[in-house]
Design a protein around this motif. Structure first.
Motif, mmCIF file in Angstrom:
data_model
loop_
_atom_site.group_PDB
_atom_site.id
_atom_site.type_symbol
_atom_site.label_atom_id
_atom_site.label_comp_id
_atom_site.label_asym_id
_atom_site.label_seq_id
_atom_site.Cartn_x
_atom_site.Cartn_y
_atom_site.Cartn_z
ATOM 1 N N LYS A 79 1.311 -0.823 0.244
ATOM 2 C CA LYS A 79 0.040 -0.011 -0.002
ATOM 3 C C LYS A 79 0.572 1.429 0.145
ATOM 4 O O LYS A 79 0.811 2.210 -0.327
ATOM 5 C CB LYS A 79 -0.744 0.182 0.868
ATOM 6 C CG LYS A 79 -1.916 -0.732 0.944
ATOM 7 C CD LYS A 79 -2.359 -0.961 2.395
ATOM 8 C CE LYS A 79 -3.582 -1.859 2.680
ATOM 9 N NZ LYS A 79 -4.699 -2.544 3.704
ATOM 10 N N VAL A 80 2.040 1.311 0.774
ATOM 11 C CA VAL A 80 3.097 2.430 1.065
ATOM 12 C C VAL A 80 3.892 2.177 -0.651
ATOM 13 O O VAL A 80 3.175 3.714 -1.391
ATOM 14 C CB VAL A 80 4.258 2.277 2.219
ATOM 15 C CG1 VAL A 80 5.197 3.309 1.412
ATOM 16 C CG2 VAL A 80 3.640 2.482 3.497
ATOM 17 N N LEU A 81 3.990 1.308 -1.254
ATOM 18 C CA LEU A 81 4.832 1.509 -2.877
ATOM 19 C C LEU A 81 3.852 2.124 -3.748
ATOM 20 O O LEU A 81 3.880 3.041 -4.705
ATOM 21 C CB LEU A 81 5.302 0.372 -2.967
ATOM 22 C CG LEU A 81 6.292 -0.139 -2.396
ATOM 23 C CD1 LEU A 81 6.798 -1.522 -3.117
ATOM 24 C CD2 LEU A 81 7.403 0.745 -2.828
ATOM 25 N N THR A 115 0.824 -0.588 -12.319
ATOM 26 C CA THR A 115 -0.526 -1.677 -12.746
ATOM 27 C C THR A 115 -1.819 -1.307 -11.863
ATOM 28 O O THR A 115 -2.253 -0.728 -10.551
ATOM 29 C CB THR A 115 -0.019 -2.866 -11.511
ATOM 30 O OG1 THR A 115 1.021 -3.707 -11.891
ATOM 31 C CG2 THR A 115 -1.156 -4.130 -12.194
ATOM 32 N N PRO A 116 -2.789 -1.524 -12.804
ATOM 33 C CA PRO A 116 -4.810 -0.980 -12.622
ATOM 34 C C PRO A 116 -4.353 -1.883 -11.245
ATOM 35 O O PRO A 116 -4.067 -3.191 -10.845
ATOM 36 C CB PRO A 116 -4.907 -1.528 -13.977
ATOM 37 C CG PRO A 116 -4.392 -1.730 -14.676
ATOM 38 C CD PRO A 116 -2.049 -1.888 -14.359
ATOM 39 N N ASP A 117 -5.362 -1.498 -10.228
ATOM 40 C CA ASP A 117 -5.845 -1.410 -8.848
ATOM 41 C C ASP A 117 -6.731 -3.196 -9.687
ATOM 42 O O ASP A 117 -6.241 -3.901 -8.130
ATOM 43 C CB ASP A 117 -6.554 -0.263 -8.145
ATOM 44 C CG ASP A 117 -5.744 0.158 -7.939
ATOM 45 O OD1 ASP A 117 -5.189 0.026 -7.321
ATOM 46 O OD2 ASP A 117 -6.540 1.779 -8.008
ATOM 47 N N ARG A 118 -7.143 -3.271 -10.223
ATOM 48 C CA ARG A 118 -8.121 -4.444 -10.002
ATOM 49 C C ARG A 118 -7.395 -5.357 -10.619
ATOM 50 O O ARG A 118 -7.840 -6.352 -10.102
ATOM 51 C CB ARG A 118 -9.411 -4.231 -11.533
ATOM 52 C CG ARG A 118 -10.550 -3.636 -10.784
ATOM 53 C CD ARG A 118 -11.129 -3.499 -11.800
ATOM 54 N NE ARG A 118 -12.835 -5.166 -11.728
ATOM 55 C CZ ARG A 118 -13.862 -4.858 -12.842
ATOM 56 N NH1 ARG A 118 -14.199 -4.201 -13.657
ATOM 57 N NH2 ARG A 118 -14.750 -5.539 -12.183
ATOM 58 N N ARG A 124 -3.119 -10.345 -5.929
ATOM 59 C CA ARG A 124 -2.932 -10.432 -4.547
ATOM 60 C C ARG A 124 -3.553 -11.167 -3.732
ATOM 61 O O ARG A 124 -3.351 -11.651 -2.389
ATOM 62 C CB ARG A 124 -2.552 -8.716 -4.422
ATOM 63 C CG ARG A 124 -1.588 -8.847 -4.966
ATOM 64 C CD ARG A 124 -0.509 -7.262 -4.358
ATOM 65 N NE ARG A 124 -0.398 -7.428 -3.093
ATOM 66 C CZ ARG A 124 0.706 -7.813 -2.410
ATOM 67 N NH1 ARG A 124 1.562 -8.355 -3.225
ATOM 68 N NH2 ARG A 124 0.650 -7.314 -0.891
ATOM 69 N N ASP A 125 -5.272 -10.741 -3.609
ATOM 70 C CA ASP A 125 -6.193 -11.161 -2.435
ATOM 71 C C ASP A 125 -7.153 -12.655 -2.499
ATOM 72 O O ASP A 125 -7.754 -12.655 -2.412
ATOM 73 C CB ASP A 125 -7.351 -9.516 -2.389
ATOM 74 C CG ASP A 125 -6.661 -8.775 -2.137
ATOM 75 O OD1 ASP A 125 -5.082 -8.551 -1.633
ATOM 76 O OD2 ASP A 125 -7.376 -7.191 -2.916
#
Length: 183
Positions: A79-81, A115-118, A124-125
């Motif tokens: 999240k920081v990156l 990279t797009p959030d989706r 990752r999730d």
């Protein structure tokens, strides 16, 4: 009759509490396995990147490890990156690459930021990150065996020992996560 109904209600309440506790324990075990996978896999992958930088410089192995890091990087650091800090680091890294391309090869860092959030959170999730990392670890092992000429001609030196140890940890943390994760 009333006492039978109250006993039945008590037993059903107890059973629902046991099911709830079992499911919460399962979630706790799964989240712990995910955290171990993220931190252990990240430390092993960074160690492998250092070994590759010191030893043979293989662009393919570096790319595979960057993808492994993308899928297994710890959530808080990811999240920081992906935030404002990551944008500035990417900007500075790309600017340094323009002036010193041999010293600052940064073609992999923008992967984390742009990279797009989706796509990022979709990979990752889910359990797909563990499967993806397992496939990447197999590719890394095959590439290393091909580069050294096979198992029989593997000369045991300190580089080979630490590389094998780090690859083993990649497999360990990935398989542990896949075996303990909730399907």
């Amino acid at each position: 009759m009333e006492s039978l109904n109250s006993i039945e209600m008590g037993l059903s309440g107890l059973a629902s509490k046991l099911v709830y506790n079992a499911s919460s324990m399962e979630l706790l075990r799964s989240s712990r396995a995910r955290a171990d996978f993220q931190w252990g896999g990240t430390i092993s992958a960074i160690f492998l990147l250092i070994l590759i930088r010191v030893g043979r410089r293989s662009a393919l192995q570096t790319t595979l490890l960057a993808l492994f890091l993308f899928a297994s990087f710890p959530a808080g650091l990811f999240k920081v990156l992906r935030g404002q800090f990551g944008y500035w680091i990417a900007f500075i890294a790309i600017a340094a690459n323009l002036y010193f391309p041999e010293t600052f090869p940064v073609s992999h860092f923008p992967l984390f930021v742009l990279t797009p959030d989706r796509l990022a959170h979709g990979l990752r999730d889910s359990i797909a990150s563990g499967i993806f990392c397992l496939v990447l670890a197999v590719f890394l092992l095959v590439i290393e065996l091909r580069d050294i000429g096979g198992v029989r001609s593997c000369g045991c030196n300190i580089y080979c020992f630490f590389y094998s140890l780090a690859i083993g940890f990649l497999f360990y943390f990935t398989i542990m996560y896949l075996s303990l994760a909730i399907w």
